[in-house]
Scaffold this motif. Structure first.
Motif, mmCIF file in Angstrom:
data_model
loop_
_atom_site.group_PDB
_atom_site.id
_atom_site.type_symbol
_atom_site.label_atom_id
_atom_site.label_comp_id
_atom_site.label_asym_id
_atom_site.label_seq_id
_atom_site.Cartn_x
_atom_site.Cartn_y
_atom_site.Cartn_z
ATOM 1 N N ASP A 150 2.904 2.498 8.803
ATOM 2 C CA ASP A 150 2.510 3.511 8.212
ATOM 3 C C ASP A 150 1.882 3.709 6.783
ATOM 4 O OD1 ASP A 150 3.464 5.087 10.405
ATOM 5 O OD2 ASP A 150 5.419 5.748 9.530
ATOM 6 N N GLN A 151 2.497 3.039 6.082
ATOM 7 C CA GLN A 151 1.838 2.589 4.630
ATOM 8 C C GLN A 151 0.396 2.134 4.746
ATOM 9 O OE1 GLN A 151 3.866 4.249 2.698
ATOM 10 N NE2 GLN A 151 4.740 3.046 1.495
ATOM 11 N N ARG A 152 0.091 1.205 5.710
ATOM 12 C CA ARG A 152 -1.220 0.826 5.936
ATOM 13 C C ARG A 152 -2.243 1.945 6.255
ATOM 14 N NH1 ARG A 152 1.506 -3.533 8.590
ATOM 15 N NH2 ARG A 152 0.554 -3.070 10.624
ATOM 16 N N THR A 176 -0.289 -2.851 -17.190
ATOM 17 C CA THR A 176 0.067 -1.997 -18.210
ATOM 18 C C THR A 176 -1.234 -1.269 -18.556
ATOM 19 O OG1 THR A 176 0.152 -4.088 -19.581
ATOM 20 C CG2 THR A 176 2.501 -2.866 -19.139
ATOM 21 N N GLN A 177 -1.519 -0.302 -18.145
ATOM 22 C CA GLN A 177 -3.140 0.144 -18.357
ATOM 23 C C GLN A 177 -3.230 0.788 -19.600
ATOM 24 O OE1 GLN A 177 -0.857 1.120 -15.676
ATOM 25 N NE2 GLN A 177 -0.687 3.419 -15.736
ATOM 26 N N ASN A 178 -2.230 1.059 -20.143
ATOM 27 C CA ASN A 178 -2.531 1.679 -21.501
ATOM 28 C C ASN A 178 -3.404 0.806 -22.505
ATOM 29 O OD1 ASN A 178 -0.910 4.323 -21.635
ATOM 30 N ND2 ASN A 178 0.883 2.898 -21.305
ATOM 31 N N SER A 234 0.784 -1.093 0.174
ATOM 32 C CA SER A 234 -0.037 -0.008 -0.039
ATOM 33 C C SER A 234 0.692 1.249 0.015
ATOM 34 C CB SER A 234 -1.109 0.083 1.045
ATOM 35 O OG SER A 234 -0.230 -0.113 2.303
ATOM 36 N N GLY A 235 1.456 1.157 -0.747
ATOM 37 C CA GLY A 235 2.742 2.405 -1.098
ATOM 38 C C GLY A 235 1.847 3.301 -1.848
ATOM 39 N N ARG A 236 2.964 4.051 -2.866
ATOM 40 C CA ARG A 236 2.056 5.060 -3.728
ATOM 41 C C ARG A 236 0.976 4.283 -4.778
ATOM 42 N NH1 ARG A 236 6.851 8.895 -6.365
ATOM 43 N NH2 ARG A 236 8.209 8.771 -4.477
ATOM 44 N N PRO A 261 6.995 -3.973 -4.178
ATOM 45 C CA PRO A 261 8.355 -3.893 -4.996
ATOM 46 C C PRO A 261 8.329 -5.146 -6.121
ATOM 47 C CG PRO A 261 8.965 -3.475 -2.734
ATOM 48 C CD PRO A 261 7.313 -3.879 -2.790
ATOM 49 N N ASP A 262 9.012 -5.089 -7.170
ATOM 50 C CA ASP A 262 8.821 -5.980 -8.152
ATOM 51 C C ASP A 262 9.413 -7.576 -7.825
ATOM 52 O OD1 ASP A 262 8.420 -3.699 -9.433
ATOM 53 O OD2 ASP A 262 10.355 -3.752 -10.734
ATOM 54 N N HIS A 263 10.288 -7.497 -6.835
ATOM 55 C CA HIS A 263 10.839 -8.837 -6.500
ATOM 56 C C HIS A 263 9.827 -9.814 -6.007
ATOM 57 C CE1 HIS A 263 11.480 -6.698 -2.617
ATOM 58 N NE2 HIS A 263 11.682 -7.814 -2.025
HETATM 59 N N1 LIG Z 1 1.045 0.913 -13.352
HETATM 60 C C1 LIG Z 1 1.806 2.202 -13.148
HETATM 61 O O1 LIG Z 1 1.505 2.916 -13.938
HETATM 62 C C2 LIG Z 1 2.803 2.046 -12.017
HETATM 63 C C3 LIG Z 1 2.724 3.379 -11.401
HETATM 64 C C4 LIG Z 1 3.584 3.248 -10.200
HETATM 65 C C5 LIG Z 1 3.931 1.992 -9.718
HETATM 66 N N2 LIG Z 1 3.587 1.001 -10.280
HETATM 67 C C6 LIG Z 1 4.263 -0.278 -9.716
HETATM 68 O O2 LIG Z 1 3.600 -0.631 -8.374
HETATM 69 C C7 LIG Z 1 4.776 -1.286 -7.663
HETATM 70 C C8 LIG Z 1 4.843 -0.571 -6.528
HETATM 71 O O3 LIG Z 1 5.635 0.605 -6.714
HETATM 72 P P1 LIG Z 1 5.264 2.103 -5.481
HETATM 73 O O4 LIG Z 1 5.952 3.024 -6.141
HETATM 74 O O5 LIG Z 1 3.918 2.275 -5.027
HETATM 75 O O6 LIG Z 1 6.359 1.281 -4.386
HETATM 76 P P2 LIG Z 1 6.555 1.725 -2.703
HETATM 77 O O7 LIG Z 1 7.629 1.314 -2.625
HETATM 78 O O8 LIG Z 1 6.195 3.150 -2.759
HETATM 79 O O9 LIG Z 1 5.506 0.712 -2.236
HETATM 80 C C9 LIG Z 1 5.705 -0.714 -2.416
HETATM 81 C C10 LIG Z 1 5.134 -1.172 -0.941
HETATM 82 O O10 LIG Z 1 4.973 -2.294 -0.857
HETATM 83 C C11 LIG Z 1 5.458 -2.690 0.548
HETATM 84 N N3 LIG Z 1 5.797 -4.056 0.687
HETATM 85 C C12 LIG Z 1 6.945 -4.503 0.453
HETATM 86 N N4 LIG Z 1 6.963 -6.063 0.389
HETATM 87 C C13 LIG Z 1 5.491 -6.341 0.652
HETATM 88 C C14 LIG Z 1 5.042 -7.736 1.290
HETATM 89 N N5 LIG Z 1 5.688 -8.748 1.164
HETATM 90 N N6 LIG Z 1 3.811 -7.769 1.305
HETATM 91 C C15 LIG Z 1 3.147 -6.549 1.560
HETATM 92 N N7 LIG Z 1 3.551 -5.192 1.263
HETATM 93 C C16 LIG Z 1 4.884 -5.174 0.967
HETATM 94 C C17 LIG Z 1 6.315 -1.620 0.998
HETATM 95 O O11 LIG Z 1 6.312 -1.474 2.492
HETATM 96 C C18 LIG Z 1 5.809 -0.457 0.291
HETATM 97 O O12 LIG Z 1 4.603 -0.016 1.040
HETATM 98 C C19 LIG Z 1 5.892 -1.187 -8.559
HETATM 99 O O13 LIG Z 1 5.954 -2.507 -8.844
HETATM 100 C C20 LIG Z 1 5.790 -0.368 -9.457
HETATM 101 O O14 LIG Z 1 6.381 -0.823 -10.690
HETATM 102 C C21 LIG Z 1 3.003 1.043 -11.354
#
Ligand SMILES: NC(=O)c1ccc[n+]([C@@H]2O[C@H](COP(=O)([O-])OP(=O)(O)OC[C@H]3O[C@@H](n4cnc5c(N)ncnc54)[C@H](O)[C@@H]3O)[C@@H](O)[C@H]2O)c1
Length: 435
Positions: A83-85, A170-172, A54-56, A121-123
């Protein structure tokens, strides 16, 4: 693919009939009180959605999935950082309880949740997505759906085997103007197209150097690291900036570049390439970044080339757009970028191809309600190919040689160094599930 061709997950306690019955009642089986729709209307279907990460972007998922209509509710959020929650809860409607979890496995255990979206995150993407499919959930997974080539293949096999809707972020692919522009190419109105250029051109500021420190209080840092090696915490290997470390991210080719690469591949009508040639490095950064700020990749196909150009140090419009795609045909060019889609035929002024904006999340939920993956605009069977192109570009950049690619075996017949980057070592306790 339809459900008659696919198997049900052995772990799934949701049969389609049971899911629809529960959807129709509007009563959650466990964990939640009844969800009352606005006006008390009886829903035909009501999807209970959970956002993991629940990041950005996860907060954007919270807004999107809670705003697409009365047949979808965000009923749970999950993050390893309290905090993110909290920030995610703030953007959600307050008219029913929302479950809060630190560990995504508790979300997957909950049979009252039908769908999940993954914005970690991607991993983490593939591991959570495959485990969710095995638990009977439909999945919306952010791009790139996989952190390496092996994972992409595993995810698409899981989706096919269990007949789940798996939408790639890939929302496009849901944008009507982009769809119309691609149709313009398909109709041959640009003549023969032999080249497309995906441009990722923007200013991304340096991140400096961050010392090792304790993780913020309350954070489950071990669960954040997951499959990646155990290393000391730094502020740069944390929210958002993890994109620039190979253990977690995929550089900006897998971050923003994937949107342009996906459109370029879609427009050219191609899949995996025969070869990749790439170069890239850090001509701008002098900080903790591991991934390049400058990158050029050529993907070769039998009848066309797909080029990728990345400059993360240019903050001015170039070739009509910053992030965008140019298709070059016999009869002119087509630009697809943030300003829109424009055709410029030889000796003519540019003309816009327009269309309505459409919700990618809505498309996912519609496909889930129909229980029909073929309705997805960005099915994982397409999404994973575009993700693999980004991995090919990054692998080519890292091994610094022209690489032949075996599209059947998903390997490089002439480079052990490149093959080593097709997967990763998974930390004990965080291996990928077997299918
Ligand atoms: N489609 C789009 O246009 C678009 C735009 C932005 C981001 N994204 C993708 O969204 C993903 C997140 O990006 P972001 O910028 O929000 O990153 P971010 O770092 O802001 O948020 C990631 C969140 O995941 C949480 N997290 C990490 N491991 C976790 C786990 N095991 N379980 C639950 N939560 C976990 C982190 O604490 C963090 O709050 C990325 O893969 C990014 O490529 C896509």
């Amino acid at each position: 693919m339809n459900n008659t061709q696919s198997e049900r997950s052995p772990y799934s306690i949701w049969s389609r009939r049971r899911m629809l019955t529960t959807l129709g009642t509007g009563i959650a089986m466990t964990g939640f009180g009844p969800l009352i729709l606005p006006g008390g209307a009886s829903p035909n279907a009501q999807i209970r959605h959970a956002v993991i990460g629940s990041g950005r972007q996860g907060r954007s998922h919270c807004k999107q999935f809670s705003g697409i209509g009365p047949d979808c509710r965000v009923v749970a959020i999950c993050d390893v950082d309290p905090d993110q929650r909290r920030l995610a809860l703030e953007v959600l409607p307050r008219d029913f309880p929302v479950e809060e979890q630190e560990d995504y496995r508790r979300i997957l255990d909950n049979p009252a949740i039908h769908t999940i979206s993954i914005a970690t995150p991607d991993h983490w993407h593939t591991k959570i997505a495959v485990e969710a499919i095995l638990a009977g959930k439909h999945v919306y997974v952010e791009k790139p759906c996989c952190h390496n080539i092996f994972e992409g293949n595993l995810l698409v096999r899981a989706a096919n085997k269990y007949g789940k809707c798996v939408q790639h972020g890939t929302q496009n692919r849901s944008s009507e103007s982009v769809r119309n522009a691609i149709q313009f190419l398909r109709d041959g109105k640009l003549g023969k197209v032999r080249m497309a250029k995906a441009i990722n051109h923007q200013l991304r500021e340096p991140i400096g150097r961050a010392p090792e420190s304790d993780p913020p209080p309350g954070v489950n840092y071990d669960l954040w690291l997951g499959p990646a090696p155990k290393v000391a915490f730094t502020r740069n290997r944390w929210h958002y900036n993890w994109h620039w470390f190979w253990d977690y991210g995929t550089g900006d080719m897998g971050n923003d570049g994937i949107h342009q690469v996906d459109i370029a591949r879609w427009g050219l009508g191609v899949g995996l390439p025969d070869t990749v040639t790439a170069a890239g490095g850090q001509l701008f950064y002098n900080d903790d970044h591991e991934t390049p700020d400058t990158q050029v990749v050529t993907l070769e196909y039998e009848h066309c080339y797909l080029l990728y150009e990345m400059r993360l140090w240019t903050d001015y419009p170039l070739e009509g757009h910053d992030n965008g795609v140019v298709f070059y045909g016999d009869l002119g060019k087509l630009d697809i970028g943030r300003k829109g889609c424009f055709v410029t035929l030889i000796d003519k002024q540019p003309e816009q191809i327009s269309g309505q904006d459409a919700s990618h999340a809505r498309n996912f939920i519609d496909a889930v309600i129909a229980d029909d993956p073929s309705k997805l605009t960005a099915p994982i069977s397409e999404g994973y190919i575009s993700a693999i192109l980004c991995h090919l570009g990054n692998i080519g950049t890292r091994v610094k040689q022209r690489l032949l690619f075996d599209k059947e075996r998903l390997q490089f017949p002439q480079s052990d160094d490149a093959n080593r980057l097709c997967s990763r070592d998974y930390r004990d306790g965080y291996q990928l599930p077997a299918l």
